[in-house]
Scaffold this active site. Structure first.
Site, PDB file in Angstrom:
ATOM      1  N   HIS A  18       1.108  -1.185  -0.013  1.00 49.23           N
ATOM      2  CA  HIS A  18      -0.027  -0.053   0.205  1.00 49.23           C
ATOM      3  C   HIS A  18       0.843   1.347  -0.070  1.00 49.23           C
ATOM      4  O   HIS A  18       1.895   1.279   0.774  1.00 49.23           O
ATOM      5  CB  HIS A  18      -1.063   0.130   1.105  1.00 49.23           C
ATOM      6  CG  HIS A  18      -0.473  -0.078   2.459  1.00 49.23           C
ATOM      7  ND1 HIS A  18      -0.232   1.131   3.255  1.00 49.23           N
ATOM      8  CD2 HIS A  18      -0.077  -1.127   3.376  1.00 49.23           C
ATOM      9  CE1 HIS A  18       0.383   0.704   4.595  1.00 49.23           C
ATOM     10  NE2 HIS A  18       0.414  -0.400   4.735  1.00 49.23           N
ATOM     11  N   ASP A  28      -0.419   4.292   0.664  1.00 55.25           N
ATOM     12  CA  ASP A  28      -0.860   5.250   1.785  1.00 55.25           C
ATOM     13  C   ASP A  28       0.000   5.096   3.080  1.00 55.25           C
ATOM     14  O   ASP A  28       0.495   4.113   3.259  1.00 55.25           O
ATOM     15  CB  ASP A  28      -2.445   5.226   1.847  1.00 55.25           C
ATOM     16  CG  ASP A  28      -2.867   4.233   2.521  1.00 55.25           C
ATOM     17  OD1 ASP A  28      -2.290   3.055   2.151  1.00 55.25           O
ATOM     18  OD2 ASP A  28      -3.969   4.008   3.318  1.00 55.25           O
ATOM     19  N   ASP A  54       6.206   1.270   6.705  1.00 49.92           N
ATOM     20  CA  ASP A  54       4.829   0.889   6.482  1.00 49.92           C
ATOM     21  C   ASP A  54       4.012   2.077   5.371  1.00 49.92           C
ATOM     22  O   ASP A  54       3.884   2.680   5.868  1.00 49.92           O
ATOM     23  CB  ASP A  54       3.958   0.775   7.786  1.00 49.92           C
ATOM     24  CG  ASP A  54       2.644   0.554   7.639  1.00 49.92           C
ATOM     25  OD1 ASP A  54       2.391  -0.171   6.660  1.00 49.92           O
ATOM     26  OD2 ASP A  54       1.791   0.941   8.649  1.00 49.92           O
ATOM     27  N   GLU A  69      -5.053   1.469   2.484  1.00 53.13           N
ATOM     28  CA  GLU A  69      -5.064   0.671   3.229  1.00 53.13           C
ATOM     29  C   GLU A  69      -4.899   0.848   4.914  1.00 53.13           C
ATOM     30  O   GLU A  69      -5.838   0.381   5.767  1.00 53.13           O
ATOM     31  CB  GLU A  69      -3.669  -0.247   3.254  1.00 53.13           C
ATOM     32  CG  GLU A  69      -3.515  -1.576   3.979  1.00 53.13           C
ATOM     33  CD  GLU A  69      -3.151  -1.527   5.323  1.00 53.13           C
ATOM     34  OE1 GLU A  69      -3.350  -2.494   6.152  1.00 53.13           O
ATOM     35  OE2 GLU A  69      -2.381  -0.377   5.942  1.00 53.13           O
ATOM     36  N   GLU A  70      -4.567   2.118   5.187  1.00 50.24           N
ATOM     37  CA  GLU A  70      -4.714   2.771   6.439  1.00 50.24           C
ATOM     38  C   GLU A  70      -5.967   3.285   6.777  1.00 50.24           C
ATOM     39  O   GLU A  70      -6.393   3.720   7.892  1.00 50.24           O
ATOM     40  CB  GLU A  70      -3.740   3.846   6.713  1.00 50.24           C
ATOM     41  CG  GLU A  70      -2.277   3.297   6.254  1.00 50.24           C
ATOM     42  CD  GLU A  70      -1.605   2.392   7.443  1.00 50.24           C
ATOM     43  OE1 GLU A  70      -2.417   1.915   8.366  1.00 50.24           O
ATOM     44  OE2 GLU A  70      -0.314   1.913   7.268  1.00 50.24           O
ATOM     45  N   ASP A  98       3.949  -6.602   4.154  1.00 53.07           N
ATOM     46  CA  ASP A  98       3.530  -5.289   4.982  1.00 53.07           C
ATOM     47  C   ASP A  98       3.241  -5.852   6.216  1.00 53.07           C
ATOM     48  O   ASP A  98       2.402  -5.321   6.966  1.00 53.07           O
ATOM     49  CB  ASP A  98       2.074  -4.906   4.342  1.00 53.07           C
ATOM     50  CG  ASP A  98       1.361  -3.950   5.053  1.00 53.07           C
ATOM     51  OD1 ASP A  98       2.165  -2.979   5.598  1.00 53.07           O
ATOM     52  OD2 ASP A  98       0.051  -3.718   4.826  1.00 53.07           O
ATOM     53  N   HIS A 108       2.988   3.155  12.303  1.00 51.79           N
ATOM     54  CA  HIS A 108       1.985   4.096  13.040  1.00 51.79           C
ATOM     55  C   HIS A 108       2.322   4.656  14.351  1.00 51.79           C
ATOM     56  O   HIS A 108       1.555   5.647  14.968  1.00 51.79           O
ATOM     57  CB  HIS A 108       0.798   2.853  13.635  1.00 51.79           C
ATOM     58  CG  HIS A 108       0.235   2.177  12.356  1.00 51.79           C
ATOM     59  ND1 HIS A 108      -1.000   1.669  12.450  1.00 51.79           N
ATOM     60  CD2 HIS A 108       0.664   1.789  11.189  1.00 51.79           C
ATOM     61  CE1 HIS A 108      -1.427   1.066  11.341  1.00 51.79           C
ATOM     62  NE2 HIS A 108      -0.400   1.139  10.537  1.00 51.79           N
TER      63      HIS A 108
HETATM   64 ZN    ZN Z   1       0.853  -1.323   6.110  1.00 47.50          ZN
HETATM   65 ZN    ZN Z   2      -0.053   0.518   8.398  1.00 49.52          ZN
END
Ligand code: ZN
Ligand code: ZN
Ligand code: ZN
Ligand code: ZN
Lengths: 480, 480
Positions: A104, A106, A137, A171-172, A200, A450
């Site tokens: 991903h 994003d 990520d 995805e987030e 991921d 995150h």
């Molecule tokens: Zn991820």
């Molecule tokens: Zn993530």
């Protein structure tokens, strides 16, 4: 020529291209493609355009930016467009196997003020670590696939498989539109896919690479108890009516004990027994209770030994009480009798728990507990969300290729891990494409996806490219 | 001349002045003196000025608008001034007894959009009911005292006591500054007060007037349970750490049963036994379970008979679970393991419960329950607010005067009631002035104080003036 011989010039090229790879990641990180921030939505589209440009330069073909339409509510801007899913192919040789790779583009939100030591959207290398939002990520791994293509082109080493790329930009924010696209394209764009590789996730710790073969599922429930027509004052009504909170707390208190044991009869009976082969896997894994305590920020672990901790994180169910909607939740003292309260809890599911059967056990048990109270309040328990667990055979061809690749690059056998949380799309790929899915992480357990100061070690980035490339070679060398 | 003979011309004058009284209340209601709305604070001051003007016209003396300074945080405007407490005297005859009357001139918020049938700040008489915010709480009763003075002046009937008036403008917002003022003025402005009368509550129902001789107290507690350093994801940590919510819900579930029985040992033993005289009081009161169900908006009463309902509302303790701070409290599904949760509950207290002893019992019991969990989470239980119960002898001179007045005006003996909630200032008056406090309501149980379409029946307003005046006469006629 053996796979290892073939890879030698490729690895050399990867070392040479290291500055290019870092530059590519730097550009990617510089685009704040935060899918959760509506005001940054244009930058998510910009990131898709960047991918398209890079893929074009690298000779990918059939590049498509799939329009997913308008984002459904709740949104501030009712005409907000979803970012596209980027599809592309590299290679189109019917004699080769086809591997679908997912990532991903994003990222999570990030503000310098949150406590970052560096600007989150400027990739910065400090002491062998590449700091920046999305470094690990998931822009690092996504660039990893592009880097692998570039290394092949520059070194002249033949690309070992047909690559199908699927990179999403939401995805987030719940992967809106992805499941539908996979279903729709299973027999079209994704036709002929032999294996899926998702990069991921992360190593369990910081010392040993891993391959991930399982994810727990999640059944999320709520218990609604309703009594009075409106919130009441406890001075006037306390002691003379059946209070919904009393009933709810009583029932919630009977779901799980302080040691994490689920008190709903029949649940543990559904759990698959630990096999000897599985037991062996846990035996070898590097992990200890200190790592858990440091991750939790407290000394409150239920189990002290590695195997128990990991099994209870990965292959046993758990029940968490999340909170109560409708009760007093502020600071200070409010003497309210809430009229309608909704307790929330979820059960992490594992093989061989049947989701529908679990629902039945949960509903029956809670209904029984509520009935015992003989309360005139109205009551309802319901499932509000579920996602199935996922488990793969970690000894199949897909995993075996990844194991060989990891061993070659890192010099050690990877640990075979699961994760306690769910990545619902893993199961969708497996079910829709009827193929094996492999989770092959690039970053480490301390990368801080995150959170602030997200990073990807430079060595993980470079060795990651080697691992991804080697995996394709080992997998491509097998029987078609 | 008997008190009844003396009152005849006064009652006649009250009937004649009825239009004036309604006009006075209409003006009062037209000033939106909402103490809880900072933007309306100037209107609260305007209401104090209106009182001063009226009191001056009526011949009151020593009128003081006591400045209480700046309102302490939390406030939006750090220089927000508290509305004044209005003090005034009527009569200064050392041969007469002195009665302090209390009321409040601020009101609850009200918006037409909340569902009012009429404009809340325009007093409107429909079918014998005066609709408007503050009509019954508490501008009607406050105007009642002023009306009583006016009726004496117009009729030429001698005022039977020295009246000391204390009207505050922050009652609906915590009575800020009132307790301090009472303490400070006990031996000054309030020196020589023989009895206190508060007219700021309601009949139990709609058929019979009441006198109120008791209020429950309230001890408010919180239980804090803390584990992880920050909120965690249940996918990663569910099943391997001791979750604070599990501990908290377990402990909260052991405080009270579904029938309202407090499970903390020793609490019920502190409650004063029901005396025969008290039992008789309950026997006579007009009330039934339908009134409770209609007030609660549900059919969830614990007790079905009058005496049990009223005793459990008024003279037995109760325990309510209000909510949890720090847990998930929103809609939908969030898979959080809250790191720090604070459960809130309170116990309504009654004679002869000792507040400090209750705290000890509560702390000990909860500590024992938590210890049983053998949880490594940290834990704390604390009292965050308390207010004592209040109880008066309903057969003393003050109540006897009010009983005669009510009987004379309404033709029936008033019911002797208590209330389940607390009016902390009642106890302050009693303790600081060492005198009897009487709660003498004007409005009915269905007046809707604090809700939409607040009203005061015109007959309650007019008969209320008669009752207040008669009370002063009966009380003034007794031995000094
Ligand atoms: Zn991820
Ligand atoms: Zn993530
Ligand atoms: Zn009031
Ligand atoms: Zn009020």
């Amino acid at each position: 020529m053996s796979v290892e011989e073939t890879l030698k010039p490729l690895f050399k090229e990867i070392e040479t291209l290291k500055p290019n790879f870092i530059e590519r990641l730097k550009t990617a990180v510089s685009i704040p493609s935060v899918s959760g921030d509506e005001s940054l939505r244009p930058r998510v589209f910009e990131m898709a355009d960047f991918l398209k440009r890079e893929l074009t330069k690298l000779g990918a073909h059939d590049i498509q930016l799939r329009d997913l339409g308008i984002q459904p509510p709740p949104v501030n801007d009712p005409s907000l467009k979803l970012p596209p899913i980027v599809l592309a192919r590299y290679g189109d040789d019917s004699s080769k196997k086809t591997v679908l790779v997912y990532g991903h583009y994003d990222v999570q939100p990030a503000l310098k003020e949150d406590g970052w030591s560096t600007d989150p959207f400027t990739l910065k290398e400090i002491d062998g670590k590449l700091y920046g939002r999305g470094s690990t990520d998931d822009k690092g791994p996504v660039m990893g696939w592009l880097n692998a293509i570039e290394a092949h082109r520059q070194s002249g080493v033949e690309f070992p498989v047909n690559l199908v790329m699927c990179f999403e930009g939401m995805e987030e924010s719940g992967s809106l539109g992805l499941e539908e696209l996979i279903q729709k394209e299973a027999k079209k764009y994704f036709n002929g896919v032999d294996a899926v590789c998702i990069s991921d996730n992360y190593w369990l710790g910081t010392k040993k690479p891993v391959l991930t073969y399982g994810l727990r599922g999640c059944n999320y429930y709520q218990i609604k108890v309703q009594g009075p027509g409106a919130d009441l004052h406890s001075g006037v009504f306390g002691g003379i009516i059946h209070e919904p909170m009393t009933d709810l707390i009583s029932v919630m208190g009977k779901l799980v004990d302080s040691k994490g044991k689920i008190l709903i009869p029949g649940v543990s009976e559904m759990v698959a027994p630990v096999t000897d082969k599985e037991d062996e896997i846990y035996e070898k894994i590097e992990f200890d209770v200190d790592e858990l305590n440091s991750a939790a920020g407290s000394d409150t672990a239920i189990y002290q030994d590695k195997k128990q901790i990991l099994m209870h994180r990965w292959r046993f169910p758990s029940l968490s009480l999340h909170g109560i909607e409708g009760a007093f939740s502020g600071g200070g003292a409010k003497t309210v009798i809430p009229a309608k309260v909704t307790g929330k809890f979820s059960i992490r599911t594992v093989p061989d728990m049947d989701s529908a059967k679990l629902d039945k056990l949960v509903f029956k048990y809670i209904e029984e507990q509520f009935a015992k109270l003989k309360s005139p309040n109205t009551f309802k328990v319901e499932l509000i969300h579920d996602g199935n667990y996922w488990i793969s055979d970690p000894f199949n061809e897909n995993f075996t290729a990844a194991k060989k690749a990891t061993k070659l690059v890192w010099g050690v056998e990877p640990d075979l891990t699961r994760e306690g949380g769910s990545i619902p799309i893993t199961l969708t790929f497996q079910d829709e494409l009827h193929t094996s899915v492999l989770l092959l992480p690039m970053g480490m357990g301390d990368d801080g996806a995150h959170s602030i100061n997200e990073k990807l070690n430079t060595s993980n980035y470079v060795n990651g490219v080697k691992t991804l490339a080697s995996y394709l070679h080992y997998y491509g060398a097998g029987e078609k």
